[in-house]
Design a protein around this motif. Structure first.
Motif, short mmCIF file in Angstrom:
data_model
loop_
_atom_site.label_atom_id
_atom_site.label_comp_id
_atom_site.label_asym_id
_atom_site.label_seq_id
_atom_site.Cartn_x
_atom_site.Cartn_y
_atom_site.Cartn_z
N ASP A 131 0.84 -1.20 0.00
CA ASP A 131 0.00 0.00 0.00
C ASP A 131 0.87 1.25 0.00
O ASP A 131 0.58 2.22 -0.72
N ALA A 132 1.92 1.24 0.81
CA ALA A 132 2.81 2.40 0.89
C ALA A 132 3.57 2.62 -0.41
O ALA A 132 3.74 3.76 -0.85
N VAL A 133 4.03 1.53 -1.03
CA VAL A 133 4.73 1.66 -2.31
C VAL A 133 3.81 2.28 -3.34
O VAL A 133 4.18 3.24 -4.05
N ALA A 134 2.59 1.75 -3.46
CA ALA A 134 1.65 2.23 -4.47
C ALA A 134 1.23 3.67 -4.20
O ALA A 134 1.19 4.49 -5.13
N THR A 135 0.92 3.99 -2.96
CA THR A 135 0.47 5.34 -2.62
C THR A 135 1.56 6.36 -2.90
O THR A 135 1.30 7.45 -3.44
N THR A 136 2.79 6.02 -2.54
CA THR A 136 3.91 6.94 -2.76
C THR A 136 4.16 7.14 -4.26
O THR A 136 4.42 8.27 -4.71
N TRP A 137 4.07 6.06 -5.02
CA TRP A 137 4.25 6.19 -6.47
C TRP A 137 3.16 7.08 -7.07
O TRP A 137 3.46 7.97 -7.87
N GLU A 138 1.92 6.87 -6.71
CA GLU A 138 0.83 7.64 -7.28
C GLU A 138 0.91 9.11 -6.91
O GLU A 138 0.50 9.97 -7.69
N ALA A 139 1.44 9.41 -5.72
CA ALA A 139 1.50 10.79 -5.25
C ALA A 139 2.74 11.53 -5.73
O ALA A 139 2.86 12.74 -5.54
N ALA A 140 3.68 10.83 -6.35
CA ALA A 140 4.94 11.45 -6.75
C ALA A 140 4.72 12.47 -7.86
O ALA A 140 3.82 12.34 -8.69
N ASP A 141 5.56 13.48 -7.87
CA ASP A 141 5.53 14.51 -8.91
C ASP A 141 6.16 13.95 -10.18
O ASP A 141 7.34 13.60 -10.19
N PRO A 142 5.40 13.83 -11.28
CA PRO A 142 5.96 13.26 -12.51
C PRO A 142 7.10 14.08 -13.10
O PRO A 142 7.82 13.58 -13.99
N ALA A 143 7.26 15.30 -12.63
CA ALA A 143 8.39 16.11 -13.10
C ALA A 143 9.71 15.67 -12.48
O ALA A 143 10.78 16.00 -12.99
N PRO A 145 12.74 13.07 -11.51
CA PRO A 145 13.35 11.98 -12.28
C PRO A 145 12.76 10.63 -11.87
O PRO A 145 12.51 10.38 -10.68
N LEU A 146 12.57 9.76 -12.84
CA LEU A 146 11.99 8.45 -12.56
C LEU A 146 12.80 7.65 -11.54
O LEU A 146 12.21 7.05 -10.63
N PRO A 147 14.13 7.58 -11.63
CA PRO A 147 14.86 6.81 -10.62
C PRO A 147 14.60 7.31 -9.20
O PRO A 147 14.46 6.50 -8.27
N ALA A 148 14.52 8.61 -9.02
CA ALA A 148 14.28 9.16 -7.68
C ALA A 148 12.91 8.76 -7.17
O ALA A 148 12.73 8.44 -5.98
N ARG A 149 11.91 8.74 -8.05
CA ARG A 149 10.57 8.34 -7.63
C ARG A 149 10.51 6.85 -7.29
O ARG A 149 9.80 6.44 -6.36
N LEU A 150 11.24 6.04 -8.03
CA LEU A 150 11.27 4.61 -7.74
C LEU A 150 11.93 4.34 -6.38
O LEU A 150 11.45 3.52 -5.59
N VAL A 151 13.02 5.02 -6.10
CA VAL A 151 13.68 4.85 -4.81
C VAL A 151 12.76 5.30 -3.68
O VAL A 151 12.68 4.65 -2.63
N ALA A 152 12.04 6.40 -3.89
CA ALA A 152 11.11 6.89 -2.87
C ALA A 152 10.01 5.88 -2.59
O ALA A 152 9.59 5.69 -1.45
N ALA A 153 9.53 5.21 -3.63
CA ALA A 153 8.50 4.19 -3.45
C ALA A 153 9.04 3.02 -2.64
O ALA A 153 8.35 2.49 -1.75
N LEU A 154 10.28 2.60 -2.92
CA LEU A 154 10.89 1.54 -2.13
C LEU A 154 11.04 1.95 -0.67
O LEU A 154 10.77 1.16 0.25
N ARG A 155 11.48 3.17 -0.47
CA ARG A 155 11.67 3.65 0.91
C ARG A 155 10.35 3.61 1.67
O ARG A 155 10.31 3.18 2.84
#
Length: 240
Positions: A131-143, A145-155
């Motif tokens: 749930d946390a991975v999905a919620t964080t990914w959906e809330a991320a700013d698409p502007a 960088p993709l690698p940074a958003r992926l790491v944030a979802a893992l975190r």
């Protein structure tokens, strides 16, 4: 083993041409997850986990390159796999998503499909991780960088509970992505394929590795951009 996210996003480049990005990020309480789980090409992204069958990832992205839809490609591979009920397999292509968790995966296990992304995990503390991975990914700013958003979802997943095997101190994490605008590995930015193979702090180390890779790429381009463009790196003084 553990949890991962596969993503797809499309965008227009400066010339107005549609481009696509595909990425996978994964972490586990074992070493070397980046050698086993994430598979990406310019047609899609696939993650294979639980009792890992690497060929499911290798053949999965090959099938996508041959033009199969992700659900058809991955389901056909699972149907031919005698260990199907021990597998987790999920992924994305340009049109759809697919996620599967066999009934014999380690508890807690599960998966989910969202708009242009999938998540899956096993041997987790509970559903709150995914749930946390999905919620964080959906809330991320698409502007961002993709690698940074992926790491944030893992975190986010790690902090929500993550892999429940706390007795296993050595962990690993990885991210891999392909951008159709720069699909050639020889010209892809360094930060598009990163691994932390053995550490007790995988997410922090992956984030630091990403930041250093960005810095390294920027420094190299500042110094050798002309040589890169002219494909004359052998003549560039100081290049090793």
């Amino acid at each position: 083993m553990t949890f991962s996210i596969c993503v797809h996003e499309s965008y227009e480049d400066d010339d107005g041409t549609e481009q696509h990005r595909f990425g996978v990020a994964v972490t586990t309480r074992l070493a070397g997850v980046g050698t086993l789980c994430p598979f990406v090409n310019e047609h899609g992204a696939v993650a294979t986990q639980s009792l890992v069958n690497v060929s499911l990832g290798e053949r999965g992205v090959a099938y996508l390159a041959d033009g199969l839809a992700v659900e058809d490609a991955l389901e056909s591979l699972l149907n031919a796999d005698d260990g199907r009920e021990n597998r987790q397999l999920h992924g994305v292509d340009r049109q759809g998503t697919f996620a599967f968790s066999g009934d014999e995966c380690g508890d807690w296990y599960g998966d989910a499909e969202g708009e242009d992304y999938t998540v899956a995990g096993n041997l987790l503390t509970g559903p709150e991780t995914l749930d946390a991975v999905a919620t964080t990914w959906e809330a991320a700013d698409p502007a961002d960088p993709l690698p940074a958003r992926l790491v944030a979802a893992l975190r986010a997943g790690h902090e929500a509970g993550g892999d429940k095997r706390e007795e296993l101190a050595v962990q690993s994490a990885a991210l891999k992505l392909v951008d159709t605008a720069r699909a050639d590995p020889a010209t892809a930015p360094y930060q598009h394929d990163l691994r932390v193979d053995a550490t007790e702090t995988p997410i922090d180390d992956l984030r630091e590795t990403y930041e250093l890779a960005v810095q390294s790429h920027e420094t190299a381009m500042e110094r050798y951009e002309d040589a890169y463009e002219e494909d004359e790196m052998d003549d560039a003084e100081g290049v090793e």
